[in-house]
Enzyme design. Structure first.
Site, PDB file in Angstrom:
ATOM      1  N   HIS A  54    -119.732  -5.692 -67.125  1.00 54.66           N
ATOM      2  CA  HIS A  54    -118.467  -6.344 -66.792  1.00 54.66           C
ATOM      3  C   HIS A  54    -118.662  -7.480 -65.798  1.00 54.66           C
ATOM      4  CE1 HIS A  54    -114.097  -6.391 -66.857  1.00 54.66           C
ATOM      5  NE2 HIS A  54    -114.095  -6.509 -65.546  1.00 54.66           N
ATOM      6  N   TYR A  57    -122.618  -9.786 -67.277  1.00 55.95           N
ATOM      7  CA  TYR A  57    -122.757 -10.328 -68.634  1.00 55.95           C
ATOM      8  C   TYR A  57    -124.202 -10.246 -69.125  1.00 55.95           C
ATOM      9  CZ  TYR A  57    -118.188 -12.331 -67.469  1.00 55.95           C
ATOM     10  OH  TYR A  57    -116.877 -12.496 -67.082  1.00 55.95           O
ATOM     11  N   HIS A 100    -108.459  -5.938 -69.881  1.00 59.21           N
ATOM     12  CA  HIS A 100    -108.276  -4.683 -69.153  1.00 59.21           C
ATOM     13  C   HIS A 100    -108.167  -3.566 -70.185  1.00 59.21           C
ATOM     14  CE1 HIS A 100    -107.094  -3.365 -64.875  1.00 59.21           C
ATOM     15  NE2 HIS A 100    -108.184  -4.092 -64.822  1.00 59.21           N
ATOM     16  N   ASP A 122    -106.371 -14.415 -59.947  1.00 56.09           N
ATOM     17  CA  ASP A 122    -107.432 -15.376 -60.272  1.00 56.09           C
ATOM     18  C   ASP A 122    -106.895 -16.804 -60.210  1.00 56.09           C
ATOM     19  OD1 ASP A 122    -109.630 -13.723 -60.646  1.00 56.09           O
ATOM     20  OD2 ASP A 122    -109.162 -13.322 -62.733  1.00 56.09           O
TER      21      ASP A 122
END
Length: 729
Positions: A54, A57, A100, A122
């Site tokens: 997560h 990567y 999510h 974000d």
């Protein structure tokens, strides 16, 4: 002696406790090599989340590098909290999509709500004010009670958070297939607006500058959430409910407003949301980007209850938190601001010149890690893929019952109206929404200007499963067409790559081929990737989801004046733009008649998409078109029915296609409704009919005629999902 009881370094090694945290033997050995010693419990936890799929990567990084990330309008690409793209007049649009999925499978309301909260932060961490939300959702078929429960919970969670924080949800897509049984996909996107000179970065620099924590007090919720999001869902996943965070939109609203005020202070050095991996990722990533070290005093972190250990503090994913670096000596200015907004805040550390990530509690050292290896030296795995075998036998579509097929497709939850679900979202808060959820991309005005931002979010999972390379091109092109259909100029995109386990050869090949196709489409359509997210290991009981790359794309409308007359009326003519072929591989028709999808389809012509798109956009902006609809799932007949039902208008049309082609999903087609008295001068445009005052949907080809009351079609289309959700097992 430590005040916290934890396994010793030796116990961690001998009992391989690091495996429970998600580290492999080789990864643990690499940690030992980096530290020059065996790591302690807190350090193992930190490496495990930072090196999780997560956060790092590690299976997808090689594919992400092929995406174009720069362009004429790009101000900031991947690497920060969100992408930033110029829209003129010293303004920029900021946007990103995040997944999510795993949390929503276990706790659908909170999983979805915190997904929305996280993507909002974000955008806010860049310094932008959010203007709208979008979502892309996948569930198993609604004939299964568990899928009904998941859908209701996720939709409630999205609405519950977005409505409370005051940001409209203006667009989205929802599809249903048994491949998502027990493993729903919840991808949330947020769009914001910012002035160029207010753009912030998540960086920690300036020796002696202070680190400030603000937001909810840290609890034990969400510990190892990033690791949980990097695992396959199993029978034991239910026991990981504590890994699902709890959102508080009212605190989220306070934090958003306080942050947007804090970015106006010249003394702010850097800021980052505490998202996946919480305080660990935000602090270590900021240090790495700043080329600095950090010393955090964890006894200063606001906590919800006594006795929370450094390990728990660093891995907690308590929501509604931000981390700031501010100039030394200006701390009180920020603390006073946060106090004004009734938020907990504290100075918890400082920037150092040691290039080390040091954590202490009551002066005892709990972690001492070199910054760069932690952030940048996660292992990268390049595996072997294996091409999928296609079904070479031809499906027979020669004897279709057109009327029966039409009604079944219209009522399938994937095609049916999502009005019942969207009406649970506040679509108008802020009073700038011009085009709401329904048939098209959303359009939201940039306050105080004549400009607007068009946004869409799209996925084509069955096609990616059938032919990953062509499917990858297709999903980018679909988003592009949806923006063209409202007259916007596509600018850039964000992506969320949802796949099964990359350790399975066929799925790894899907990842290779689909991202290659996406990359090619981005280059030809000139829509660079400026942000994104990867979600792997989406499997339940060994069964993988369809490969589901999701594309969020934004476009610019420089002057919204034409949208005042962008609504079809009786008397308007209907044109079909684009050729209809026998394209059934991956289609809703193939799934309906044969129960599965496993046939190839024709490749997409990206150059044709560009030339056609320019002409259609011009027709819209010149006031010739009153509505434009891309021909999508279910094909031509279904698309015409949706327009008729949505606008409560009759329709009469004669189609020069076969019975099967009524449901073909040939790409690159548009329905363009042209205002009475106008004509559409495009080479590939064919006039097929007109809209009427009569409440009749009257469509025919050389073989069959479909004649239905518009009210009946509307009832079937709009009532299908409600009927599914009220049906008992």
């Amino acid at each position: 002696m430590s005040k916290f009881i934890e396994p010793s370094n030796e116990e961690i090694k001998l009992e391989k406790l690091y495996q429970d945290m998600g580290l492999s033997d080789k990864e643990y050995d690499k940690v030992v090599e980096i530290l020059g010693r065996e790591p302690n419990f807190t350090e193992v936890g930190i490496f495990s989340v930072m090196w999780s799929e997560h956060c790092s990567y590690k299976h997808s990084k090689p594919f992400l590098k092929q995406f174009p990330t720069t362009g004429e309008h790009v101000l900031m690409g991947p690497g920060e909290g969100a992408g930033v793209v110029d829209i003129g007049d010293n303004q920029a649009v900021v946007f990103k999509v995040e997944s999510h999925n795993h949390p929503s499978a276990i706790e659908p309301y909170q999983g979805a709500a915190t997904g929305v909260g996280g993507i909002i932060r974000d955008i806010v961490s860049i310094g932008a004010r959010p203007i709208n939300l979008l979502n892309s959702l996948r569930f198993g078929e609604l004939t299964v009670k568990q899928n009904q429960r998941l859908l209701k919970g996720v939709v409630s969670g999205i609405g519950g958070y977005g409505n409370c924080i005051g940001i409209p949800t203006t667009a989205g897509e929802i599809e249903f297939d048994e491949r998502y049984d027990g493993n729903p996909l919840v991808n949330a996107m947020c769009v914001g607006i910012i002035d160029h000179d207010m753009v912030q970065k998540g960086t920690a620099k300036g020796v002696g500058n202070s680190v400030i924590y603000v937001g909810l007090k840290t609890g034990r919720d969400g510990i190892h959430g990033a690791t949980f999001a990097s695992e396959e869902l199993t029978e034991e996943s239910e026991s990981k409910r504590p890994s699902v965070q709890i959102g508080d939109p009212f605190v989220g609203k306070k934090l958003m407003e306080a942050t947007l005020e804090a970015i106006t202070f010249d003394e702010l050095v850097g800021i980052q949301d505490m998202g996946a991996a919480g305080l660990t990722s935000s602090s270590s990533e900021m240090a790495a980007k700043g080329g600095s070290g950090l010393h955090l005093r964890l006894d200063q972190v606001p906590t919800r209850e006594p006795g929370i250990s450094p390990y728990e503090m660093m891995l907690s994913e308590t929501q509604e938190r931000m981390l700031l670096v501010v100039e030394k000596g200006t701390e009180q200015k920020f603390l006073d601001l946060f106090n004004k907004h009734e938020l907990d805040s504290a100075v918890i550390g400082e920037v150092t010149d040691t290039d080390r990530f040091v954590l202490t509690y009551d002066d005892e050292v709990y972690a001492d890690i070199p910054v760069q290896p932690l952030a940048d030296e996660a292992p990268v795995y390049i595996l072997e893929g294996e091409e999928k075998e296609y079904n070479t036998s031809k499906n027979d579509y020669s004897n279709i019952d057109v009327h029966d097929t039409f009604i079944k497709l219209l009522q399938h939850p994937t095609i049916a109206s999502k009005h019942h679900l969207y009406e649970q979202y506040d679509q108008q808060v802020g009073a700038n929404t011009i085009i709401k959820p329904g048939l098209q991309a959303s359009v939201v005005r940039v306050e105080g200007t004549q400009k607007a931002i068009a946004s869409t979010i799209d996925g084509e999972a069955r096609y990616v499963f059938n032919q990953p390379y062509e499917g990858g091109k297709m999903v980018v092109a679909e988003a592009y067409r949806n923006l063209i259909a409202v007259g916007a100029t596509p600018l850039a995109m964000t992506d969320c790559l949802n796949y099964g386990s990359p350790e399975k050869k066929e799925i790894y090949q899907q990842l290779i081929d689909s991202t290659k196709g996406m990359s090619e489409a981005c280059k030809v359509l000139q829509t660079p990737v400026v942000s994104g997210n990867v979600s792997l290991y989406n499997e339940t009981r060994g069964t993988s989801i369809f490969p589901t790359p999701v594309v969020g794309m934004v476009g610019l409308i420089e002057d919204v004046s034409y949208l005042k007359e962008f609504k079809p009326k009786a008397g308007d003519k209907i044109y079909l733009v684009g050729e209809t072929r026998d394209d059934f591989g991956g289609s809703q028709l193939e799934k309906l008649l044969y129960g599965s999808v496993n046939h190839e389809f024709e490749s997409i012509d990206l150059s044709d998409e560009v030339s056609k798109g320019k002409l259609i956009k011009q027709a819209i902006r010149n006031g010739i078109a009153s509505h434009v609809q891309t021909v999508g799932k279910g094909g031509l007949l279904v698309t015409l029915a949706k327009i008729s039902a949505h606008y409560d208008l009759g329709m009469q049309a004669q189609l020069d296609v076969t019975n099967a082609q009524l449901f073909s999903e040939t790409q690159g087609r548009y329905i363009v409704v042209v205002k009475e008295g106008q004509t559409l001068d495009i080479d590939q445009a064919q006039e097929i009919g007109h809209l009427t005052h009569q409440q009749l949907f009257d469509i025919s080809n050389s073989d069959v005629k479909i004649k239905e009351n518009v009210s009946d079609i509307k009832q079937k289309w709009e009532g299908a999902i409600v009927q599914c959700l009220t049906t008992q097992d």
